[in-house]
Design an enzyme around this catalytic site. Structure first.
Site, mmCIF file in Angstrom:
data_model
loop_
_atom_site.group_PDB
_atom_site.id
_atom_site.type_symbol
_atom_site.label_atom_id
_atom_site.label_comp_id
_atom_site.label_asym_id
_atom_site.label_seq_id
_atom_site.Cartn_x
_atom_site.Cartn_y
_atom_site.Cartn_z
ATOM 1 N N THR A 2 140.016 -51.510 0.810
ATOM 2 C CA THR A 2 139.334 -50.437 1.606
ATOM 3 C C THR A 2 140.595 -50.208 1.857
ATOM 4 O OG1 THR A 2 138.577 -49.198 3.387
ATOM 5 C CG2 THR A 2 138.866 -52.394 3.560
ATOM 6 N N ASP A 3 140.135 -48.358 1.931
ATOM 7 C CA ASP A 3 141.564 -47.988 2.875
ATOM 8 C C ASP A 3 141.520 -48.256 4.725
ATOM 9 O OD1 ASP A 3 139.445 -46.465 3.536
ATOM 10 O OD2 ASP A 3 140.310 -44.652 3.090
ATOM 11 N N GLU A 4 140.559 -48.501 5.000
ATOM 12 C CA GLU A 4 139.915 -49.179 6.547
ATOM 13 C C GLU A 4 141.325 -50.262 6.994
ATOM 14 O OE1 GLU A 4 135.854 -49.131 8.065
ATOM 15 O OE2 GLU A 4 135.069 -48.124 5.805
ATOM 16 N N TYR A 32 134.588 -55.780 10.342
ATOM 17 C CA TYR A 32 135.153 -55.501 8.914
ATOM 18 C C TYR A 32 136.022 -55.420 7.981
ATOM 19 C CZ TYR A 32 134.673 -52.971 4.445
ATOM 20 O OH TYR A 32 134.792 -52.150 3.440
ATOM 21 N N LYS A 52 139.253 -57.934 5.868
ATOM 22 C CA LYS A 52 139.669 -57.318 3.885
ATOM 23 C C LYS A 52 140.971 -57.866 3.970
ATOM 24 C CE LYS A 52 137.707 -55.812 1.293
ATOM 25 N NZ LYS A 52 137.101 -56.289 0.193
HETATM 26 P P1 NAD Z 1 127.595 -54.114 -1.359
HETATM 27 O O1 NAD Z 1 127.940 -54.661 0.368
HETATM 28 O O2 NAD Z 1 127.071 -52.574 -2.008
HETATM 29 O O3 NAD Z 1 128.059 -55.068 -1.691
HETATM 30 C C1 NAD Z 1 128.134 -56.543 -2.171
HETATM 31 C C2 NAD Z 1 128.245 -57.567 -2.974
HETATM 32 O O4 NAD Z 1 128.394 -58.564 -2.337
HETATM 33 C C3 NAD Z 1 126.167 -57.649 -2.795
HETATM 34 O O5 NAD Z 1 126.015 -57.577 -4.061
HETATM 35 C C4 NAD Z 1 126.439 -58.889 -2.430
HETATM 36 O O6 NAD Z 1 124.926 -59.241 -2.738
HETATM 37 C C5 NAD Z 1 127.529 -59.276 -3.340
HETATM 38 N N1 NAD Z 1 127.686 -60.319 -2.461
HETATM 39 C C6 NAD Z 1 128.477 -60.182 -0.628
HETATM 40 N N2 NAD Z 1 128.314 -61.970 -0.283
HETATM 41 C C7 NAD Z 1 128.632 -62.407 -0.772
HETATM 42 C C8 NAD Z 1 129.237 -63.918 -1.392
HETATM 43 N N3 NAD Z 1 129.379 -64.962 0.621
HETATM 44 N N4 NAD Z 1 129.004 -64.214 -2.768
HETATM 45 C C9 NAD Z 1 128.159 -63.917 -3.614
HETATM 46 N N5 NAD Z 1 128.173 -62.203 -3.566
HETATM 47 C C10 NAD Z 1 127.899 -61.675 -2.407
HETATM 48 O O7 NAD Z 1 129.557 -53.335 -1.049
HETATM 49 P P2 NAD Z 1 129.547 -52.226 -1.909
HETATM 50 O O8 NAD Z 1 129.874 -51.147 -1.344
HETATM 51 O O9 NAD Z 1 129.569 -52.655 -3.129
HETATM 52 O O10 NAD Z 1 131.321 -52.588 -1.894
HETATM 53 C C11 NAD Z 1 132.438 -53.383 -2.614
HETATM 54 C C12 NAD Z 1 133.724 -53.895 -2.507
HETATM 55 O O11 NAD Z 1 134.726 -52.520 -2.317
HETATM 56 C C13 NAD Z 1 134.172 -54.374 -1.445
HETATM 57 O O12 NAD Z 1 134.605 -55.621 -0.910
HETATM 58 C C14 NAD Z 1 134.423 -53.307 -0.134
HETATM 59 O O13 NAD Z 1 134.670 -54.382 0.747
HETATM 60 C C15 NAD Z 1 135.402 -52.583 -0.910
HETATM 61 N N6 NAD Z 1 134.867 -51.172 -0.560
HETATM 62 C C16 NAD Z 1 134.260 -50.345 -0.448
HETATM 63 C C17 NAD Z 1 134.025 -49.111 -0.417
HETATM 64 C C18 NAD Z 1 132.826 -48.280 0.311
HETATM 65 O O14 NAD Z 1 132.554 -47.406 0.480
HETATM 66 N N7 NAD Z 1 131.488 -48.889 -0.688
HETATM 67 C C19 NAD Z 1 135.455 -48.390 0.028
HETATM 68 C C20 NAD Z 1 136.365 -49.427 -0.787
HETATM 69 C C21 NAD Z 1 136.499 -50.576 0.020
HETATM 70 P P1 TYD Z 2 129.872 -45.530 6.667
HETATM 71 O O1 TYD Z 2 128.717 -44.927 5.558
HETATM 72 O O2 TYD Z 2 128.911 -46.828 7.606
HETATM 73 O O3 TYD Z 2 131.646 -45.932 6.215
HETATM 74 P P2 TYD Z 2 132.308 -46.822 6.862
HETATM 75 O O4 TYD Z 2 132.589 -46.989 8.113
HETATM 76 O O5 TYD Z 2 132.516 -47.380 6.536
HETATM 77 O O6 TYD Z 2 134.063 -45.667 7.167
HETATM 78 O O7 TYD Z 2 130.134 -44.041 7.642
HETATM 79 C C1 TYD Z 2 130.905 -43.145 7.353
HETATM 80 C C2 TYD Z 2 130.480 -42.393 8.885
HETATM 81 O O8 TYD Z 2 130.115 -42.241 9.329
HETATM 82 C C3 TYD Z 2 131.615 -42.911 9.427
HETATM 83 O O9 TYD Z 2 132.392 -42.647 10.176
HETATM 84 C C4 TYD Z 2 129.889 -43.159 10.520
HETATM 85 C C5 TYD Z 2 129.592 -42.186 10.651
HETATM 86 N N1 TYD Z 2 127.759 -42.788 10.197
HETATM 87 C C6 TYD Z 2 127.689 -41.772 11.118
HETATM 88 O O10 TYD Z 2 127.733 -40.954 11.910
HETATM 89 N N2 TYD Z 2 125.866 -42.552 11.177
HETATM 90 C C7 TYD Z 2 125.543 -43.513 10.509
HETATM 91 O O11 TYD Z 2 124.165 -43.270 10.504
HETATM 92 C C8 TYD Z 2 126.013 -44.128 10.322
HETATM 93 C C9 TYD Z 2 125.755 -45.039 9.393
HETATM 94 C C10 TYD Z 2 127.711 -44.027 9.647
#
Ligand code: NAD
Ligand code: TYD
Length: 363
Positions: free
Chosen positions: A141-143, A167, A171
């Site tokens: 992630t960019d975070e 988080y 990461k």
């Molecule tokens: P998500 O929370 O929707 O899915 C995570 C999956 O991992 C779930 O299916 C969960 O059951 C599985 N999981 C959790 N713990 C596990 C374990 N111990 N063993 C096996 N499986 C396990 O997450 P996502 O949003 O799909 O993100 C996927 C990846 O992409 C993550 O690594 C996250 O850090 C990264 N990422 C997400 C975003 C975003 O905006 N969602 C952006 C950048 C990077």
């Molecule tokens: P989120 O979807 O949780 O992603 P991330 O924290 O990884 O960026 O949140 C996106 C943005 O929206 C973040 O600045 C937090 C804000 N947010 C709210 O304002 N209300 C909410 O209920 C949630 C879940 C997030």
């Protein structure tokens, strides 16, 4: 500068976390792009993992394994049994608000789990004669880069890490482990750091799907703080396409930033969703949906702004996003409107209802 000529081939791909949001979209993407390769999906099915996300994916080339990436014996057995040559590692605890309430789960899965995968791959691939033909891609992630102020330049691949939430810190730690395996052991890795994703199958704890569902149901639309925090947004299929480019042609040992070049303050995102729903649901009693907006107490340590420079992946791998926010939001909202059964099955659990109480009622 162009590296597209590398073109790795893969036969047996282990996708971790393939029942989650991005992982399931990636399994679908890869299955369409390369129907002949074997995909093995290892997922623990935590609250965020749903087999419903994978409906329609089956056949001889797809296998689901219910298990934990921290289970070293299981990971080794999968690598051996399926002759895994490529790992695409998504599995993680992924929600910042949950990491504030329970950081331990993030340390376990994101750090220990990543280590367990790396170490077993290192051993098994060495036992099989070396790393030739093998690859480990880590999805991040960019975070990890921390927070930008209003005038800072976007994150590049060389921006120093400065994670602010448990988080992001977990990461960051996993990214460092992956990088160290390359530097120390010559282990074949790539890493991608992506901005906020949205799209089909996103669990409604994250901002965009939460707002869509609450608006449809006439519930409050919670905005943390003043809603002026800025995120970059990428439609999930574009992220899958970018990862596919990196695993095919990314230079071993390198990191690639991925983003949508679509930055907006949260409040603006929420207003855009409301306006699309006003048109999509002309009979709704909740029009204008904007009147459901409620400002709630801020998230502790809330990062003000993320912005990501995608010059490297654009130049080296010729990837760029295909959907801007307007197109992506329209598709996403249509998907949620047409998939009410999915919504009911993933939000109907007591675990999700308890989360809503824990995170919102106590604010
Ligand atoms: P998500 O929370 O929707 O899915 C995570 C999956 O991992 C779930 O299916 C969960 O059951 C599985 N999981 C959790 N713990 C596990 C374990 N111990 N063993 C096996 N499986 C396990 O997450 P996502 O949003 O799909 O993100 C996927 C990846 O992409 C993550 O690594 C996250 O850090 C990264 N990422 C997400 C975003 C975003 O905006 N969602 C952006 C950048 C990077
Ligand atoms: P989120 O979807 O949780 O992603 P991330 O924290 O990884 O960026 O949140 C996106 C943005 O929206 C973040 O600045 C937090 C804000 N947010 C709210 O304002 N209300 C909410 O209920 C949630 C879940 C997030």
């Amino acid at each position: 500068m162009k590296q597209k000529n590398l073109m790795r081939k893969f036969k047996n791909v282990l996708v971790t976390g393939g029942a989650g949001f991005i992982g399931s979209n990636f399994v679908r993407f890869l299955n369409n792009a390369e129907p002949d390769i074997q995909i093995i999906n290892l997922d623990l099915l935590t609250y965020a993992g749903h087999l419903e996300n994978l409906s329609g994916i089956n056949g001889n080339h797809y296998h689901f394994i219910h298990g934990d990436i921290c289970d070293s014996k299981l990971v080794r057995k999968i690598l051996m049994d399926y002759q895994i040559d490529t790992v695409v590692h998504f599995a993680a605890e992924s929600h910042v608000d949950r990491s504030i309430q329970d950081p331990g789960a993030f340390v376990q899965t994101n750090i220990v789990g990543t280590y367990t995968l790396l170490e077993n791959c290192r051993q098994v691939w060495n036992e099989r004669g070396g790393y030739e033909g093998n690859h480990f891609h880590h999805v991040s992630t960019d975070e990890v880069f921390g927070m930008l102020s209003k005038d800072d330049s976007p994150f590049t691949e060389t921006t120093p890490y400065a994670p602010n939430s448990p988080y992001a810190a977990s990461k960051a730690s996993s990214d460092h482990l992956v990088r160290s395996y390359f530097r120390t052991f010559g282990f074949p890795i790539t890493i991608s750091n992506c901005s906020n994703n949205y799209g089909p199958y996103q669990f409604p704890e994250k901002l965009i799907p939460l707002i869509i569902l609450n608006a449809i149901n006439g519930k409050d639309l919670p905005i943390y703080g003043d809603g002026q925090q800025i995120r970059d947004w990428l439609y999930v299929e574009d992220h899958c396409d970018a990862i596919y480019s990196v695993i095919q042609a990314g230079k071993t040992g390198e990191t690639y930033n991925i983003g949508g070049e679509n930055q907006f303050p949260n409040l603006e995102i929420v207003k855009k969703i409301c306006s699309i729903l006003d048109h999509a649901l002309p009979e709704s009693p909740y029009i204008p949906h904007e009147k459901l907006i409620r400002f709630v107490p801020d998230r502790p340590g809330h990062d003000l702004r993320y912005d990501i420079d995608i010059t490297k992946i654009r130049t080296c791998l010729e990837w760029q996003p295909s959907n801007d926010l307007a197109q992506g939001l329209e598709k996403t909202i249509q998907w949620y409107l047409q998939n009410r059964e999915w919504i009911e099955s993933v939000t109907g659990t007591s675990a999700f209802q308890n989360w809503l109480v824990t995170n919102y009622d106590k604010r």
